[in-house]
Write an enzyme that holds these catalytic residues in place. Sequence first.
Site, PDB file in Angstrom:
ATOM      1  N   ASP A 145      -7.044  -2.584  -7.272  1.00 25.84           N
ATOM      2  CA  ASP A 145      -7.533  -3.237  -6.064  1.00 25.84           C
ATOM      3  C   ASP A 145      -7.829  -4.698  -6.354  1.00 25.84           C
ATOM      4  O   ASP A 145      -8.149  -5.048  -7.496  1.00 25.84           O
ATOM      5  CB  ASP A 145      -8.802  -2.543  -5.546  1.00 25.84           C
ATOM      6  CG  ASP A 145      -9.076  -2.946  -4.106  1.00 25.84           C
ATOM      7  OD1 ASP A 145      -8.484  -2.357  -3.191  1.00 25.84           O
ATOM      8  OD2 ASP A 145      -9.847  -3.900  -3.895  1.00 25.84           O
TER       9      ASP A 145
ATOM     10  N   ARG B  12       0.820  -1.227   0.000  1.00 19.87           N
ATOM     11  CA  ARG B  12       0.000   0.000   0.000  1.00 19.87           C
ATOM     12  C   ARG B  12       0.849   1.271   0.000  1.00 19.87           C
ATOM     13  O   ARG B  12       0.471   2.277   0.618  1.00 19.87           O
ATOM     14  CB  ARG B  12      -0.955   0.022   1.207  1.00 19.87           C
ATOM     15  CG  ARG B  12      -2.065  -1.003   1.170  1.00 19.87           C
ATOM     16  CD  ARG B  12      -3.187  -0.525   0.268  1.00 19.87           C
ATOM     17  NE  ARG B  12      -4.349  -1.399   0.349  1.00 19.87           N
ATOM     18  CZ  ARG B  12      -5.430  -1.148   1.076  1.00 19.87           C
ATOM     19  NH1 ARG B  12      -5.535  -0.059   1.775  1.00 19.87           N
ATOM     20  NH2 ARG B  12      -6.423  -1.990   1.072  1.00 19.87           N
TER      21      ARG B  12
ATOM     22  N   ARG C  27      -6.922  12.064  -6.069  1.00 21.43           N
ATOM     23  CA  ARG C  27      -8.178  11.358  -5.843  1.00 21.43           C
ATOM     24  C   ARG C  27      -9.348  12.340  -5.771  1.00 21.43           C
ATOM     25  O   ARG C  27     -10.417  12.093  -6.332  1.00 21.43           O
ATOM     26  CB  ARG C  27      -8.119  10.522  -4.565  1.00 21.43           C
ATOM     27  CG  ARG C  27      -9.348   9.643  -4.425  1.00 21.43           C
ATOM     28  CD  ARG C  27      -9.353   8.844  -3.151  1.00 21.43           C
ATOM     29  NE  ARG C  27      -9.466   9.701  -1.988  1.00 21.43           N
ATOM     30  CZ  ARG C  27      -9.789   9.297  -0.780  1.00 21.43           C
ATOM     31  NH1 ARG C  27      -9.994   8.026  -0.555  1.00 21.43           N
ATOM     32  NH2 ARG C  27      -9.877  10.143   0.211  1.00 21.43           N
TER      33      ARG C  27
ATOM     34  N   TYR D 222     -15.209 -11.760   0.157  1.00 17.21           N
ATOM     35  CA  TYR D 222     -15.941 -10.535  -0.234  1.00 17.21           C
ATOM     36  C   TYR D 222     -17.118 -10.873  -1.155  1.00 17.21           C
ATOM     37  O   TYR D 222     -18.195 -10.279  -1.040  1.00 17.21           O
ATOM     38  CB  TYR D 222     -15.004  -9.548  -0.930  1.00 17.21           C
ATOM     39  CG  TYR D 222     -14.014  -8.904   0.027  1.00 17.21           C
ATOM     40  CD1 TYR D 222     -14.380  -7.819   0.808  1.00 17.21           C
ATOM     41  CD2 TYR D 222     -12.724  -9.398   0.158  1.00 17.21           C
ATOM     42  CE1 TYR D 222     -13.479  -7.234   1.691  1.00 17.21           C
ATOM     43  CE2 TYR D 222     -11.816  -8.825   1.034  1.00 17.21           C
ATOM     44  CZ  TYR D 222     -12.203  -7.746   1.800  1.00 17.21           C
ATOM     45  OH  TYR D 222     -11.315  -7.179   2.681  1.00 17.21           O
TER      46      TYR D 222
ATOM     47  N   ARG E 217      -3.489   6.875   0.750  1.00 15.60           N
ATOM     48  CA  ARG E 217      -4.000   8.044   1.471  1.00 15.60           C
ATOM     49  C   ARG E 217      -3.017   8.750   2.376  1.00 15.60           C
ATOM     50  O   ARG E 217      -3.276   9.884   2.780  1.00 15.60           O
ATOM     51  CB  ARG E 217      -5.234   7.638   2.288  1.00 15.60           C
ATOM     52  CG  ARG E 217      -6.438   7.372   1.421  1.00 15.60           C
ATOM     53  CD  ARG E 217      -7.548   6.745   2.222  1.00 15.60           C
ATOM     54  NE  ARG E 217      -7.129   5.424   2.663  1.00 15.60           N
ATOM     55  CZ  ARG E 217      -7.957   4.493   3.112  1.00 15.60           C
ATOM     56  NH1 ARG E 217      -9.238   4.735   3.210  1.00 15.60           N
ATOM     57  NH2 ARG E 217      -7.498   3.321   3.485  1.00 15.60           N
TER      58      ARG E 217
HETATM   59  O1  CP3 Z   1      -0.241  -1.840  -2.427  1.00 15.46           O
HETATM   60  C1  CP3 Z   1      -0.525  -0.886  -3.198  1.00 15.46           C
HETATM   61  O2  CP3 Z   1      -0.098   0.273  -3.019  1.00 15.46           O
HETATM   62  C2  CP3 Z   1      -1.316  -1.197  -4.458  1.00 15.46           C
HETATM   63  C3  CP3 Z   1      -2.716  -0.953  -4.432  1.00 15.46           C
HETATM   64  C4  CP3 Z   1      -3.636  -1.815  -3.579  1.00 15.46           C
HETATM   65  C5  CP3 Z   1      -4.839  -1.316  -3.040  1.00 15.46           C
HETATM   66  N1  CP3 Z   1      -5.504  -2.340  -2.443  1.00 15.46           N
HETATM   67  C6  CP3 Z   1      -5.299   0.072  -3.125  1.00 15.46           C
HETATM   68  C7  CP3 Z   1      -6.400   0.540  -2.275  1.00 15.46           C
HETATM   69  C8  CP3 Z   1      -3.574  -3.178  -3.241  1.00 15.46           C
HETATM   70  C9  CP3 Z   1      -2.466  -4.186  -3.541  1.00 15.46           C
HETATM   71  C10 CP3 Z   1      -4.759  -3.489  -2.536  1.00 15.46           C
HETATM   72  C11 CP3 Z   1      -5.065  -4.845  -2.040  1.00 15.46           C
HETATM   73  C12 CP3 Z   1      -6.287  -5.077  -1.268  1.00 15.46           C
HETATM   74  N2  CP3 Z   1      -7.506  -4.488  -1.397  1.00 15.46           N
HETATM   75  C13 CP3 Z   1      -6.395  -6.076  -0.272  1.00 15.46           C
HETATM   76  C14 CP3 Z   1      -5.306  -7.050   0.092  1.00 15.46           C
HETATM   77  C15 CP3 Z   1      -4.239  -6.453   0.913  1.00 15.46           C
HETATM   78  C16 CP3 Z   1      -4.664  -6.067   2.279  1.00 15.46           C
HETATM   79  O3  CP3 Z   1      -4.565  -4.853   2.576  1.00 15.46           O
HETATM   80  O4  CP3 Z   1      -5.057  -6.943   3.042  1.00 15.46           O
HETATM   81  C17 CP3 Z   1      -7.697  -6.024   0.231  1.00 15.46           C
HETATM   82  C18 CP3 Z   1      -8.286  -6.905   1.330  1.00 15.46           C
HETATM   83  C19 CP3 Z   1      -8.408  -5.026  -0.499  1.00 15.46           C
HETATM   84  C20 CP3 Z   1      -9.842  -4.656  -0.397  1.00 15.46           C
HETATM   85  C21 CP3 Z   1     -10.035  -3.248  -0.027  1.00 15.46           C
HETATM   86  N3  CP3 Z   1      -9.688  -2.160  -0.818  1.00 15.46           N
HETATM   87  C22 CP3 Z   1     -10.639  -2.732   1.136  1.00 15.46           C
HETATM   88  C23 CP3 Z   1     -11.157  -3.588   2.285  1.00 15.46           C
HETATM   89  C24 CP3 Z   1     -10.640  -1.339   1.038  1.00 15.46           C
HETATM   90  C25 CP3 Z   1     -11.264  -0.354   1.975  1.00 15.46           C
HETATM   91  C26 CP3 Z   1     -10.512  -0.211   3.228  1.00 15.46           C
HETATM   92  C27 CP3 Z   1      -9.460   0.839   3.059  1.00 15.46           C
HETATM   93  O5  CP3 Z   1      -8.294   0.596   3.396  1.00 15.46           O
HETATM   94  O6  CP3 Z   1      -9.842   1.924   2.599  1.00 15.46           O
HETATM   95  C28 CP3 Z   1      -9.987  -0.993  -0.188  1.00 15.46           C
HETATM   96  C29 CP3 Z   1      -9.738   0.374  -0.711  1.00 15.46           C
HETATM   97  C30 CP3 Z   1      -8.367   0.693  -1.206  1.00 15.46           C
HETATM   98  N4  CP3 Z   1      -7.588  -0.108  -1.959  1.00 15.46           N
HETATM   99  C31 CP3 Z   1      -7.697   1.932  -1.008  1.00 15.46           C
HETATM  100  C32 CP3 Z   1      -6.480   1.844  -1.687  1.00 15.46           C
HETATM  101  C33 CP3 Z   1      -5.420   2.920  -1.828  1.00 15.46           C
HETATM  102  C34 CP3 Z   1      -8.241   3.132  -0.280  1.00 15.46           C
HETATM  103  C35 CP3 Z   1      -9.169   3.833  -1.195  1.00 15.46           C
HETATM  104  C36 CP3 Z   1      -9.256   5.307  -0.901  1.00 15.46           C
HETATM  105  O7  CP3 Z   1      -8.424   6.064  -1.411  1.00 15.46           O
HETATM  106  O8  CP3 Z   1     -10.204   5.668  -0.193  1.00 15.46           O
END
Ligand code: CP3
Length: 341
Positions: free
Chosen positions: A73, A23, A36, A147, A27
Amino acid sequence: MPGLLLDTLRGTNGSRRPLWLMRQAGRYLPEYRELRAEKGGFLALVYDPAAAAEITLQPLRRFGFDGAILFSDILIVPYAMGQKLEFLIGEGPRMSPRLVDTALNALTAVPERLDPIYRTVALVHAALAPDQTLLGFAGSPWTIATYMVAGEGSRDQHETRAYAYRDPQALQAIIDAIVAVTVDYLEGQAKAGAEAVQLFDSWAGSLAPAEFERWVIAPNAAIVSQLRARCPDLTVIGFPKGAGEKLPAYARETGVDALGLDETIDPLWAARELPEGLPVQGNLDPLLLLAGSDELERQALRVLDAFRDRPHVFNLGHGIGQFTPIEHVERLVKVVREWER
Ligand code: CP3
């Protein structure tokens, strides 16, 4: 010249430790929040390849990481399988219809939903220096299924774990469908320029041992073997978060090239117990990066020292949190950069 990160994932120990953070785009970076806001939300960013490529590159510019991870994602796969997908601010993802009460074959696949992601990969590939590694990724089938079945995240994945006991054949059909799309998707990322891919099994840790064999090890092994046949040069990192003592079996039986470790794993245990020569990645606690005390430096050095004799990519044990101060990331990068074998 493949670069230090890719060499390490393939099993060569370099003089310095390669570094990227899960990640790493997101943010905690003001430049991310700004883009964003301009694009109107997370999914709008993901579906704008120029913007997604820019966001993928932002953390490399700021911190000089050795690798760029595609900005997208894991839930894009269920979206391409035909579920509706929304990200509610402050609440996380919502998907419908939920497979806990709707049959899988009620969904109509929309494979075009993967195409813009390949364009992002190609744009990033064109922008990177040859020694910077481009990492693609997908969610692992069990994590994606949690999910798809529940329609949202849940604390302990209870809905999908109960569904697995109630109707294992129905879950098997969902898992098999996810495996098929994931192999196509990762092959598409590799063809667009991804050199390594990470399989995120974020919720592997909630399964009982026999269930872990069936829903984590078996589908990840299927993905690895099918990808090997189609993309022999692609490097695969498995990240079964929470797998604990099941990690050695996961590594042996899935055949991943490298293993991601979460922060609950003692690096000294991993250095000793994992198959000899297996490259590992991890595993500083992301909350230590958030807190940023002197303990951050001590624990980072502990991870670096533990893996002195094994190929190791420095990373966190899970994604970087949104409230992490940028100065703490700068401090960590300095510690890893200054460490010498
Ligand atoms: O690693 C990186 O920088 C690459 C991008 C990436 C994102 N999500 C961007 C993202 C990767 C590899 C993921 C993987 C992901 N997404 C996982 C597996 C890794 C982990 O963290 O366990 C999971 C379970 C998700 C599902 C997901 N996406 C959730 C549950 C959420 C909401 C919770 C949260 O953290 O906001 C997201 C949103 C998400 N994915 C964001 C980002 C940058 C935040 C979105 C925003 O800007 O509001």
